[in-house]
Enzyme design. Structure first.
Site, PDB file in Angstrom:
ATOM      1  N   LYS A 193       0.867  -1.183   0.000  1.00 20.89           N
ATOM      2  CA  LYS A 193       0.000   0.000   0.000  1.00 20.89           C
ATOM      3  C   LYS A 193       0.900   1.228   0.000  1.00 20.89           C
ATOM      4  CE  LYS A 193      -3.983   0.764   1.132  1.00 20.89           C
ATOM      5  NZ  LYS A 193      -5.088   1.345   0.296  1.00 20.89           N
ATOM      6  N   ASP A 226      -5.349  -3.520  -1.723  1.00 23.24           N
ATOM      7  CA  ASP A 226      -6.812  -3.581  -1.842  1.00 23.24           C
ATOM      8  C   ASP A 226      -7.217  -3.952  -3.267  1.00 23.24           C
ATOM      9  OD1 ASP A 226      -5.817  -1.117  -2.695  1.00 23.24           O
ATOM     10  OD2 ASP A 226      -7.531   0.041  -1.979  1.00 23.24           O
ATOM     11  N   ASP A 250      -0.990 -12.629   4.860  1.00 26.12           N
ATOM     12  CA  ASP A 250      -1.889 -13.419   5.699  1.00 26.12           C
ATOM     13  C   ASP A 250      -3.294 -13.378   5.109  1.00 26.12           C
ATOM     14  OD1 ASP A 250      -2.729 -14.854   8.046  1.00 26.12           O
ATOM     15  OD2 ASP A 250      -3.533 -12.976   8.821  1.00 26.12           O
ATOM     16  N   ASP A 254      -5.397 -16.302   2.491  1.00 26.25           N
ATOM     17  CA  ASP A 254      -6.694 -16.904   2.842  1.00 26.25           C
ATOM     18  C   ASP A 254      -7.694 -16.701   1.708  1.00 26.25           C
ATOM     19  OD1 ASP A 254      -5.925 -17.839   5.319  1.00 26.25           O
ATOM     20  OD2 ASP A 254      -7.547 -16.845   6.418  1.00 26.25           O
TER      21      ASP A 254
HETATM   22  C1  IPM Z   1      -1.413 -18.085   9.348  1.00 29.77           C
HETATM   23  C2  IPM Z   1      -2.176 -17.891  10.628  1.00 29.77           C
HETATM   24  C3  IPM Z   1      -1.236 -17.278  11.655  1.00 29.77           C
HETATM   25  C4  IPM Z   1      -0.839 -15.920  11.139  1.00 29.77           C
HETATM   26  C5  IPM Z   1      -1.796 -17.202  13.079  1.00 29.77           C
HETATM   27  C6  IPM Z   1      -2.197 -18.585  13.599  1.00 29.77           C
HETATM   28  C7  IPM Z   1      -0.844 -16.543  14.027  1.00 29.77           C
HETATM   29  O1  IPM Z   1      -3.298 -17.112  10.388  1.00 29.77           O
HETATM   30  O2  IPM Z   1      -0.424 -18.833   9.357  1.00 29.77           O
HETATM   31  O3  IPM Z   1      -1.809 -17.509   8.329  1.00 29.77           O
HETATM   32  O4  IPM Z   1      -1.572 -14.934  11.288  1.00 29.77           O
HETATM   33  O5  IPM Z   1       0.244 -15.830  10.542  1.00 29.77           O
HETATM   34 MG    MG Z   2      -3.647 -16.614   8.352  1.00 29.38          MG
END
Ligand code: IPM
Ligand code: MG
Length: 369
Positions: A193, A226, A250, A254
């Site tokens: 960003k 973003d 992170d 996901d």
């Molecule tokens: C990941 C998880 C971890 C992170 C947590 C469990 C601390 O979400 O490995 O992505 O935020 O890095």
């Molecule tokens: Mg994570």
């Protein structure tokens, strides 16, 4: 040749049951490919807290330092909600990352053909998707100091997290991304960003310099985080490799994982820098968490853990053929219609954690025959 030392940290929730299936695959390679590991198992996370009062005992940390590779399950759960942050289950994992300097986190988002329809996006948007997210893992807002909550004179509170990056931290992460790009896709998108953050300005600057000086052959683009979140949903196949900081990585990983239909399918590798002998600290873990709601029921999907072992073979020991063997076995199990609950589709066969492990071993046998 000395056996390779494998430290197994199964952790909490569904970690142990998934790791149990992965260990059957490890054992298969011992029996069929004379690929022997010295395996040591130990506690991490809440499981370690319950016994030692800390999420990672010093003796365990020493084993981690000595190991050639670590196979990790998952940590955390509501049982430890009240535990202070420096003792929390997650802190065991964060301390391992920091102590072993596992700065490069490789998170693939791969769509298995049999699961393309399980994605929340239209099949044509995701079929054939194969992205790699390189997330910086030992810096940024996760570790920056100060990190505290203080009480102000009027009794209200003030919380601070510090997002900090140095040239060196950015440069070594960028090199991992560019090196990997030379093996797959030749294309890197760097994400930050820089429109609002100084760390983003430096990130873009350093990545651009490394590219100009060392990797001019790679196709490099830049994107704001973003916009990247949006583009991952709009047209995910435009990406090959995304390189980004700890917090954005992170979240984006996901999001990318969900594109594939199930986070229960995705492995990851966390790598440090090789030493003079070429030995590189490394930890392999599924991207899914400990899923306490389904733990202990024998219904969790062990495939991400099994695929984490495949990554371990590829990245720690350069055993690419063996890694491909596991990946092919997993693909065939899915083609045969076997599904754990998290990836269940109409008309498919729902199986338990153990039966999924059985099926992978059977496919390995068939492939090796
Ligand atoms: C990941 C998880 C971890 C992170 C947590 C469990 C601390 O979400 O490995 O992505 O935020 O890095
Ligand atoms: Mg994570």
């Amino acid at each position: 040749m000395n056996n390779k030392k494998l430290l197994v940290l199964a952790g909490d929730g569904i970690g142990p049951e998934c790791v149990q299936q992965a260990l059957r695959v490890v054992d298969w390679f011992g029996r069929n490919r004379s690929l022997a590991f010295d395996i040591e198992e130990d506690l991490v996370g809440g499981a370690a807290y319950d016994v030692h009062g800390t999420s990672l005992a010093d003796t365990t940390m020493q084993k981690a330092v000595d190991a050639d590779a670590i196979l990790f399950g998952s940590v955390g759960g509501p049982k430890w909600d009240g535990v202070p942050r420096d003792l929390r289950p997650e802190n065991g994992l964060l301390r391992l990352r920091k102590r072993l300097d596992l700065f490069a986190n490789l998170r693939p988002a791969t769509v298995f053909p049999a699961l393309a329809e399980a994605s929340s996006l239209k099949t044509e948007l995701v079929s054939g998707l194969d992205i790699m997210i390189i997330r910086e893992l030992t810096g940024g807002v996760y570790f920056g100091e100060p990190k505290e909550i203080t009480t102000l004179p009027d009794g209200s509170k003030r919380a601070v997290d510090s997002q900090i990056y140095t040239t060196r931290e950015i440069a070594r992460t960028a090199r991992v991304a560019f090196d990997l790009a030379r093996q797959r896709g030749n294309k890197v998108c760097s994400v930050e960003k820089s429109n609002v953050m100084e760390t983003g300005v430096l990130w873009r600057e350093v990545v651009s310099e490394i590219h100009r000086d060392e990797y001019p052959d790679i196709n490099l683009s830049h994107m704001l985080a973003d916009a990247c979140a949006m583009q991952l949903l709009r047209a995910p196949k435009q990406f090959e490799i995304i390189v980004t900081d700890n917090l954005f990585g992170d979240m984006l990983s996901d999001e990318a994982a969900m594109l594939t239909g199930s986070i229960g399918m995705l492995p990851s590798a966390s790598l440090g820098a090789p030493d003079a002998q070429g030995r590189r600290p490394a930890l392999y873990e599924p991207c899914h968490g400990s899923a306490p709601d389904i733990a202990g029921q024998g219904i969790a999907n062990p495939l991400a853990e099994i695929l984490s072992f495949a990554m371990l073979l590829r990245y720690s020991f350069d055993l690419v053929g063996e890694a491909v063997l596991i990946e092919t076995a997993v693909e065939r199990v899915l083609d045969a219609g076997l599904r754990t609950g998290d990836i269940m589709q109409p008309g498919k066969t729902k199986v338990s954690t153990g039966a999924m492990g059985d099926a992978v071993l059977a496919q390995l046998d068939a492939l090796a025959a």
